[in-house]
Write a protein that holds these residues in place. Structure first.
Motif, short mmCIF file in Angstrom:
data_model
loop_
_atom_site.label_atom_id
_atom_site.label_comp_id
_atom_site.label_asym_id
_atom_site.label_seq_id
_atom_site.Cartn_x
_atom_site.Cartn_y
_atom_site.Cartn_z
N MET A 76 0.85 -1.18 0.00
CA MET A 76 0.00 0.00 0.00
C MET A 76 0.90 1.24 0.00
O MET A 76 1.90 1.27 0.72
N PRO A 77 0.57 2.26 -0.75
CA PRO A 77 1.39 3.48 -0.78
C PRO A 77 1.24 4.28 0.51
O PRO A 77 0.38 4.00 1.35
N PHE A 78 2.09 5.28 0.66
CA PHE A 78 2.09 6.16 1.82
C PHE A 78 1.70 7.56 1.38
O PHE A 78 2.23 8.07 0.39
N PHE A 79 0.82 8.21 2.14
CA PHE A 79 0.54 9.62 1.93
C PHE A 79 1.37 10.38 2.94
O PHE A 79 1.28 10.14 4.15
N VAL A 80 2.24 11.28 2.45
CA VAL A 80 3.10 12.07 3.32
C VAL A 80 2.78 13.55 3.12
O VAL A 80 2.45 13.98 2.03
N TYR A 81 2.89 14.32 4.20
CA TYR A 81 2.42 15.70 4.14
C TYR A 81 3.40 16.71 4.76
O TYR A 81 3.13 17.89 4.79
N VAL B 8 -7.15 6.53 -4.07
CA VAL B 8 -6.49 5.28 -3.70
C VAL B 8 -6.43 5.19 -2.18
O VAL B 8 -6.47 6.20 -1.48
N ARG B 9 -6.35 3.97 -1.68
CA ARG B 9 -6.17 3.76 -0.25
C ARG B 9 -4.68 3.83 0.05
O ARG B 9 -3.86 3.26 -0.69
N ALA B 10 -4.33 4.55 1.12
CA ALA B 10 -2.91 4.73 1.45
C ALA B 10 -2.72 4.75 2.96
O ALA B 10 -3.64 5.08 3.72
N TRP B 11 -1.51 4.40 3.37
CA TRP B 11 -1.13 4.58 4.76
C TRP B 11 -0.93 6.07 5.01
O TRP B 11 -0.33 6.77 4.18
N THR C 83 -8.67 19.85 4.01
CA THR C 83 -7.88 19.05 3.08
C THR C 83 -6.41 19.26 3.40
O THR C 83 -5.97 20.38 3.65
N VAL C 84 -5.66 18.17 3.39
CA VAL C 84 -4.22 18.22 3.62
C VAL C 84 -3.53 17.92 2.29
O VAL C 84 -3.85 16.94 1.63
N ARG C 85 -2.61 18.78 1.93
CA ARG C 85 -1.86 18.63 0.68
C ARG C 85 -0.58 17.85 0.97
O ARG C 85 0.07 18.08 1.97
N GLY C 86 -0.25 16.91 0.07
CA GLY C 86 0.96 16.12 0.28
C GLY C 86 1.37 15.38 -0.96
O GLY C 86 1.13 15.83 -2.08
N ALA C 87 1.97 14.21 -0.75
CA ALA C 87 2.43 13.38 -1.85
C ALA C 87 2.13 11.93 -1.54
O ALA C 87 2.18 11.51 -0.38
N LEU C 88 1.84 11.18 -2.58
CA LEU C 88 1.65 9.75 -2.46
C LEU C 88 2.96 9.09 -2.87
O LEU C 88 3.45 9.30 -3.97
N LEU C 89 3.54 8.31 -1.95
CA LEU C 89 4.78 7.59 -2.23
C LEU C 89 4.46 6.13 -2.45
O LEU C 89 3.88 5.48 -1.58
N THR C 90 4.84 5.61 -3.60
CA THR C 90 4.63 4.21 -3.93
C THR C 90 5.99 3.55 -4.09
O THR C 90 6.76 3.91 -4.98
#
Length: 150
Positions: free
Chosen positions: A1-6, A103-106, A52-59
């Protein structure tokens, strides 16, 4: 599962450089709806909320995933679900990736005790974007180390 980081794990930030750079990881802009972002001591905390929190999805590539998961859990002081020593809880949330859908993310959200303190006294980051709020990185303003000349 990808990670959402902010925060400090976003591309270009110091913890991204320390923990993610050099691994086979793809980063995409992303948004966590239904969240709130608070300023912490040198890093932000996200909670469930009304913004809303802005960030990046890391896969991560499959071979990199186990090591990255362990490294990020340690960084975020996540010791396991509901552990009272957690600084963050690692939870699954839907994250919007523009042009690709949801997508579902950590996501590492503030642990319950931290969340209570933030909601009572924490400064909320308007617009939910750590990069537009945090002080500039001073390490980028310094020249690279090298030989000194008299």
């Amino acid at each position: 599962m990808p990670f959402f980081v902010y925060g400090t794990l976003r591309p270009g930030e110091h913890n991204h450089d320390r923990f993610v750079r050099g691994r086979d990881v793809r980063a995409q802009p992303a948004f966590l709806h239904g969240g709130a972002l608070y300023d912490g001591p040198g890093h932000p905390f996200a909670t469930d909320g009304d913004g809303t929190v802005r960030g990046a999805l890391l896969t991560a590539a499959p071979a990199e995933y186990p090591g990255l998961l362990v490294a990020l859990d340690r960084l975020e002081t996540y010791l396991g679900p509901g552990d009272p020593r957690n600084l963050y809880e690692r939870v699954v949330r839907p994250v919007e990736v523009p042009g690709s859908g949801t997508v579902r993310a950590w996501v590492y959200l503030a642990a319950p005790a931290v969340t209570r303190t933030l909601r009572a006294n924490g400064p909320r980051i308007p617009g939910g974007d750590w990069l537009s709020h945090r002080p500039p990185r001073t390490d980028r303003l310094l020249p690279p180390p090298g030989p000194r000349t008299p």
